[in-house]
Design a protein around this motif. Structure first.
Motif, mmCIF file in Angstrom:
data_model
loop_
_atom_site.group_PDB
_atom_site.id
_atom_site.type_symbol
_atom_site.label_atom_id
_atom_site.label_comp_id
_atom_site.label_asym_id
_atom_site.label_seq_id
_atom_site.Cartn_x
_atom_site.Cartn_y
_atom_site.Cartn_z
ATOM 1 N N GLU A 429 -0.524 -9.989 -5.683
ATOM 2 C CA GLU A 429 -0.691 -10.083 -4.230
ATOM 3 C C GLU A 429 -2.138 -9.833 -3.789
ATOM 4 O O GLU A 429 -2.685 -10.593 -2.987
ATOM 5 C CB GLU A 429 0.196 -9.047 -3.509
ATOM 6 N N VAL A 430 -2.731 -8.755 -4.301
ATOM 7 C CA VAL A 430 -4.061 -8.377 -3.811
ATOM 8 C C VAL A 430 -5.149 -9.157 -4.544
ATOM 9 O O VAL A 430 -6.039 -9.738 -3.918
ATOM 10 C CB VAL A 430 -4.282 -6.853 -3.961
ATOM 11 N N GLU A 431 -5.031 -9.220 -5.860
ATOM 12 C CA GLU A 431 -6.093 -9.887 -6.622
ATOM 13 C C GLU A 431 -6.122 -11.389 -6.387
ATOM 14 O O GLU A 431 -7.092 -12.055 -6.698
ATOM 15 C CB GLU A 431 -5.973 -9.531 -8.120
ATOM 16 N N THR A 432 -5.076 -11.939 -5.817
ATOM 17 C CA THR A 432 -5.094 -13.362 -5.478
ATOM 18 C C THR A 432 -5.402 -13.564 -3.996
ATOM 19 O O THR A 432 -5.344 -14.678 -3.485
ATOM 20 C CB THR A 432 -3.720 -14.013 -5.760
ATOM 21 N N GLY A 433 -5.667 -12.470 -3.291
ATOM 22 C CA GLY A 433 -6.077 -12.573 -1.889
ATOM 23 C C GLY A 433 -4.953 -12.804 -0.893
ATOM 24 O O GLY A 433 -5.190 -13.091 0.273
ATOM 25 N N LYS A 434 -3.689 -12.639 -1.321
ATOM 26 C CA LYS A 434 -2.577 -12.864 -0.390
ATOM 27 C C LYS A 434 -2.485 -11.752 0.656
ATOM 28 O O LYS A 434 -1.977 -11.960 1.754
ATOM 29 C CB LYS A 434 -1.248 -12.919 -1.162
ATOM 30 N N ILE A 435 -2.914 -10.578 0.277
ATOM 31 C CA ILE A 435 -2.826 -9.441 1.183
ATOM 32 C C ILE A 435 -4.015 -8.528 0.871
ATOM 33 O O ILE A 435 -4.482 -8.494 -0.276
ATOM 34 C CB ILE A 435 -1.462 -8.715 1.007
ATOM 35 N N SER A 436 -4.487 -7.809 1.889
ATOM 36 C CA SER A 436 -5.641 -6.934 1.621
ATOM 37 C C SER A 436 -5.156 -5.701 0.861
ATOM 38 O O SER A 436 -4.005 -5.282 0.988
ATOM 39 C CB SER A 436 -6.303 -6.509 2.921
ATOM 40 N N ALA A 437 -6.078 -5.118 0.091
ATOM 41 C CA ALA A 437 -5.716 -3.922 -0.688
ATOM 42 C C ALA A 437 -5.228 -2.831 0.257
ATOM 43 O O ALA A 437 -4.256 -2.131 -0.035
ATOM 44 C CB ALA A 437 -6.922 -3.446 -1.490
ATOM 45 N N ALA A 438 -5.885 -2.695 1.409
ATOM 46 C CA ALA A 438 -5.505 -1.615 2.342
ATOM 47 C C ALA A 438 -4.083 -1.811 2.846
ATOM 48 O O ALA A 438 -3.290 -0.868 2.879
ATOM 49 C CB ALA A 438 -6.481 -1.578 3.501
ATOM 50 N N ASP A 439 -3.749 -3.049 3.232
ATOM 51 C CA ASP A 439 -2.390 -3.300 3.744
ATOM 52 C C ASP A 439 -1.343 -3.103 2.644
ATOM 53 O O ASP A 439 -0.278 -2.540 2.866
ATOM 54 C CB ASP A 439 -2.274 -4.731 4.294
ATOM 55 N N PHE A 440 -1.683 -3.594 1.467
ATOM 56 C CA PHE A 440 -0.748 -3.458 0.336
ATOM 57 C C PHE A 440 -0.465 -1.983 0.053
ATOM 58 O O PHE A 440 0.678 -1.550 -0.054
ATOM 59 C CB PHE A 440 -1.348 -4.136 -0.908
ATOM 60 N N LEU A 441 -1.542 -1.204 -0.033
ATOM 61 C CA LEU A 441 -1.370 0.207 -0.395
ATOM 62 C C LEU A 441 -0.648 0.981 0.707
ATOM 63 O O LEU A 441 0.163 1.868 0.426
ATOM 64 C CB LEU A 441 -2.722 0.840 -0.731
ATOM 65 N N ALA A 442 -0.919 0.616 1.960
ATOM 66 C CA ALA A 442 -0.232 1.311 3.067
ATOM 67 C C ALA A 442 1.264 1.040 2.995
ATOM 68 O O ALA A 442 2.090 1.943 3.176
ATOM 69 C CB ALA A 442 -0.799 0.846 4.407
ATOM 70 N N ALA A 443 1.643 -0.200 2.702
ATOM 71 C CA ALA A 443 3.072 -0.538 2.620
ATOM 72 C C ALA A 443 3.717 0.137 1.414
ATOM 73 O O ALA A 443 4.797 0.724 1.507
ATOM 74 C CB ALA A 443 3.244 -2.057 2.535
ATOM 75 N N GLN A 444 3.028 0.088 0.270
ATOM 76 C CA GLN A 444 3.612 0.655 -0.947
ATOM 77 C C GLN A 444 3.819 2.164 -0.850
ATOM 78 O O GLN A 444 4.773 2.700 -1.407
ATOM 79 C CB GLN A 444 2.751 0.321 -2.169
ATOM 80 N N ALA A 445 2.907 2.833 -0.142
ATOM 81 C CA ALA A 445 3.050 4.286 -0.031
ATOM 82 C C ALA A 445 4.415 4.634 0.562
ATOM 83 O O ALA A 445 4.996 5.661 0.242
ATOM 84 C CB ALA A 445 1.930 4.857 0.830
ATOM 85 N N LYS A 446 4.932 3.757 1.395
ATOM 86 C CA LYS A 446 6.212 4.046 2.053
ATOM 87 C C LYS A 446 7.432 3.571 1.257
ATOM 88 O O LYS A 446 8.533 4.083 1.458
ATOM 89 C CB LYS A 446 6.236 3.391 3.433
ATOM 90 N N VAL A 447 7.252 2.584 0.412
ATOM 91 C CA VAL A 447 8.426 2.066 -0.301
ATOM 92 C C VAL A 447 8.406 2.282 -1.815
ATOM 93 O O VAL A 447 9.408 2.059 -2.487
ATOM 94 C CB VAL A 447 8.648 0.550 -0.029
ATOM 95 N N SER A 448 7.285 2.735 -2.338
ATOM 96 C CA SER A 448 7.158 2.824 -3.793
ATOM 97 C C SER A 448 8.249 3.661 -4.457
ATOM 98 O O SER A 448 8.646 4.717 -3.968
ATOM 99 C CB SER A 448 5.807 3.445 -4.150
ATOM 100 N N ARG A 449 8.667 3.179 -5.620
ATOM 101 C CA ARG A 449 9.647 3.901 -6.424
ATOM 102 C C ARG A 449 9.082 5.236 -6.907
ATOM 103 O O ARG A 449 9.828 6.168 -7.180
ATOM 104 C CB ARG A 449 10.052 3.058 -7.639
ATOM 105 N N ASP A 450 7.743 5.304 -7.035
ATOM 106 C CA ASP A 450 7.153 6.548 -7.522
ATOM 107 C C ASP A 450 7.351 7.710 -6.550
ATOM 108 O O ASP A 450 7.220 8.872 -6.944
ATOM 109 C CB ASP A 450 5.661 6.349 -7.826
ATOM 110 N N ASN A 451 7.665 7.408 -5.288
ATOM 111 C CA ASN A 451 7.966 8.497 -4.349
ATOM 112 C C ASN A 451 9.106 9.369 -4.863
ATOM 113 O O ASN A 451 9.132 10.574 -4.630
ATOM 114 C CB ASN A 451 8.346 7.934 -2.977
ATOM 115 N N ALA A 452 10.066 8.729 -5.530
ATOM 116 C CA ALA A 452 11.226 9.478 -6.021
ATOM 117 C C ALA A 452 10.955 10.110 -7.376
ATOM 118 O O ALA A 452 11.733 10.940 -7.838
ATOM 119 C CB ALA A 452 12.418 8.541 -6.134
ATOM 120 N N ARG A 453 9.885 9.680 -8.031
ATOM 121 C CA ARG A 453 9.686 10.054 -9.435
ATOM 122 C C ARG A 453 8.698 11.203 -9.620
ATOM 123 O O ARG A 453 8.446 11.610 -10.755
ATOM 124 C CB ARG A 453 9.228 8.818 -10.220
#
Ligand code: GLC
Ligand code: CA
Length: 591
Positions: A429-453
């Motif tokens: 997503e990010v390395e192909t320019g589909k989404i900015s790194a900032a937007d990607f990371l902001a979204a992942q912080a809320k949904v990432s599986r690592d939150n539970a781990r």
């Protein structure tokens, strides 16, 4: 915050540490009584639970050392995420040897000690059955990829793919992988593609091959004969592939799991597995039913079909977000959540059995996702969700740390994560320019599986008592000094002590297991109020899903009678039909 628990003498007498078993064979409210219907299940993610040897990785002896804690919590069944030998491309969901314990987690002797300790405490153990795919390092795949004529070739799904006139090779079809990119990888040795719905290191087994099925049944018997009480079956609806595996249509590409799951032979395989293995043991089975709609659920769990006992249906946990690819946290409303539970109660029959859960190792933390994890509301909010999960209809599944009200981790950068799905998605997503790194990371912080781990928070010593290493495999949540088991143990108002009381109440109250469910007010935007009724016994549960207090008038001329469990000091209102509920307050009454 004060907390009080009021238990009527008659109820106290009925309470016991273990679920009250109903008389055998006699139906209870039309349901056949079973131990797994009455159990509360607790999921342990071994990597994150307790490290015993200071290498920063949770292990089996660590779990054994915490069994008294689990017994005191009152859970009846422990579900252990994969503990098998694995190169850990996907933290154990890529199995190299099904009959060997992962070296980092210990030895088979450690497993036996753990199982004996569980049984000694009158609990049971279920393990993860990951047989849609193996690791590419599994000996079957090592053989399979050697040559097109190898006896193990047909253990996996190999296709030539397409060749353009200029010689360019492309995959056999447009299937995307759950972990980004194509679900096919070209293997240079034999110049064919193999299918992997997940990572390239997780090749899918070919279930049309009876030898594969026999190997799976054999490994199931191996663990059942050791004394485990059943399985949580990883992505089980994916084992039967769509006929001919044609390209997905544009519509199907929006939700690939729906196209991948519940293939034409699924019922046949599950019945064979049930007939040849499961039916011979007093076990339980719960399938992770990715891509399965509620309408399909009762064809998997109807007890007249002899397939599975229960499945995890993801309607509630994924409310407002997708269960495929890098998702975002979506918006949702309480009436939508209630509608899911209402539909389950309507569609599923007395021959079906349901599960209730809002967390696992693949999803962010409950309070942070569905509630409000601010300092002012985290505690009542965590109690509210545990109240709901433990009083709705279906076997409740709790995930480690839920009982402490653990929260999401403050992830900032890619390096903070361990999960392969994030790393792959970042590339795609990010390395192909589909989404900015900032937007990607902001979204992942809320949904990432690592939150539970992130590691279990046991106490306020460095690394939360999870490990003596300064470098746990995944960082401990910095809030561990405030949120940890030792602190909660000594605080009568803690989430931990509340959940213990709640499990005890449920264990002594068959109405919460077999009782009918009625949503009293499906459209109310802020309050979830419902009854559980078994014969003449009726319980009323009222929950305020909001940080604002509410005056709530009970519908249907119901009156709140005897308060059994609540978490706020002013909850003790006299028998009334209008309740003053504080922020995220939940109460349980006996009518
Ligand atoms: C299931 C597991 C998840 C894993 C995937 C592939 O969804 O819960 O953790 O990554 O299957 O095995
Ligand atoms: Ca360890």
């Amino acid at each position: 915050m004060f907390w009080r628990m009021l238990l009527k003498a008659s109820i106290v007498a009925a309470l016991s540490a273990f679920p009250a078993a109903a008389p055998a064979q006699q139906l209870v409210n039309g349901y056949e009584p079973k131990w797994w219907k009455e159990a509360v299940v607790y999921q342990v993610y071994p990597r994150s639970f307790q490290d015993s040897n200071g290498d920063g990785i949770g292990d089996l002896p660590g779990i054994t050392s915490r069994l008294d804690y689990l017994q005191k919590l009152g859970v009846a069944v422990i579900w252990l995420s994969p503990h098998f030998d694995s190169p850990n491309a996907d933290n154990g969901y890529d199995i190299r040897d099904y009959r060997k314990v992962m070296t980092e987690f210990g030895t088979m002797a450690d497993f036996d000690t753990l199982l004996a300790g569980i049984k000694q405490r009158h609990m049971r153990l279920i393990i993860d059955l990951v047989v849609n795919h193996t690791s590419d390092e599994n000996k079957w795949f090592v053989e399979s990829r050697r040559s097109r004529t190898n006896p193990y070739r047909d253990f996996y799904i190999w296709r030539p793919g397409k060749t353009a006139p200029d010689g360019t090779r492309t995959p056999p079809n447009n299937y995307p992988s759950y972990f980004s990119g194509s679900a096919w990888t070209l293997d240079p040795k034999t110049n064919e593609y193999y299918l992997h719905y997940f990572a390239a290191k997780q090749p899918d087994l070919n279930w049309t091959n009876p030898k594969v099925r026999e190997e799976v049944y054999s490994l199931m018997r191996f663990w059942l004969d050791k004394g485990v009480s059943g399985f949580r079956m990883d992505v089980i609806p994916l084992i039967s592939k769509p006929t001919g595996m044609p390209d997905l249509t544009a519509e199907q590409l929006k939700a690939p799991p729906n196209a991948y799951a519940n293939g034409p032979h699924l019922a046949e395989y599950l019945r064979e597995m049930n007939h040849d293995v499961l039916s011979k043991y007093d076990d339980m089975s719960v399938g992770e039913a990715t891509g399965t709609t509620l309408a399909q659920e009762n064809s998997l769990v109807d007890d007249r079909r002899h397939e599975l006992n229960m499945i995890f249906n993801f309607d509630a946990i994924k409310l407002g977000r997708s269960d495929f690819g890098p998702s975002q946290l979506g918006s949702w409303s309480l009436p939508e959540l209630k509608a899911i539970y209402d539909a389950h109660a309507t569609v599923l029959t007395k021959h079906d059995w349901d599960t209730v859960f809002l967390s696992n190792h693949d999803n962010p933390r409950i309070v942070s996702t569905f509630g409000n994890d601010s300092q002012a509301t985290r505690v009542p909010c965590a109690k509210l969700f545990e109240t709901m999960i433990l009083t709705l209809r279906g076997t409740p599944f709790l995930y480690e740390g839920d009982e402490l009200g653990m929260t999401d981790y403050p992830f900032k950068k890619l390096e903070d994560y361990d999960d392969i799905s994030i790393k792959n998605a970042y590339k795609a997503e990010v390395e192909t320019g589909k989404i900015s790194a900032a937007d990607f990371l902001a979204a992942q912080a809320k949904v990432s599986r690592d939150n539970a781990r992130t590691p279990m928070q046991w106490n306020s010593s460095p690394e939360a008592g999870f490990t003596t290493s300064a470098h746990p495999w995944l960082a401990v949540n910095p809030n561990y000094k405030q949120i940890n088991a030792e602190q909660e143990e000594s605080d009568s108002a803690s989430v931990l002590n509340y959940v213990r009381a709640l499990i005890k109440l449920r264990a002594g109250t068959l109405a919460f297991v077999y009782g009918d469910f009625k949503d009293l007010d499906p459209q109310h935007p802020q309050v979830f109020a419902y009854t559980r009724t078994l014969g003449k016994e009726q319980y009323l549960v009222v929950e305020n899903f909001s940080s604002s207090p509410v005056h709530y008038t009970l519908p249907e001329s119901l009156k709140a009678a005897t308060l059994l469990l609540s978490d706020l000091p002013d909850s003790h209102e006299a028998s009334t039909s209008t309740l003053n509920l504080g922020a995220w307050e939940s109460r349980i009454y006996k009518q």
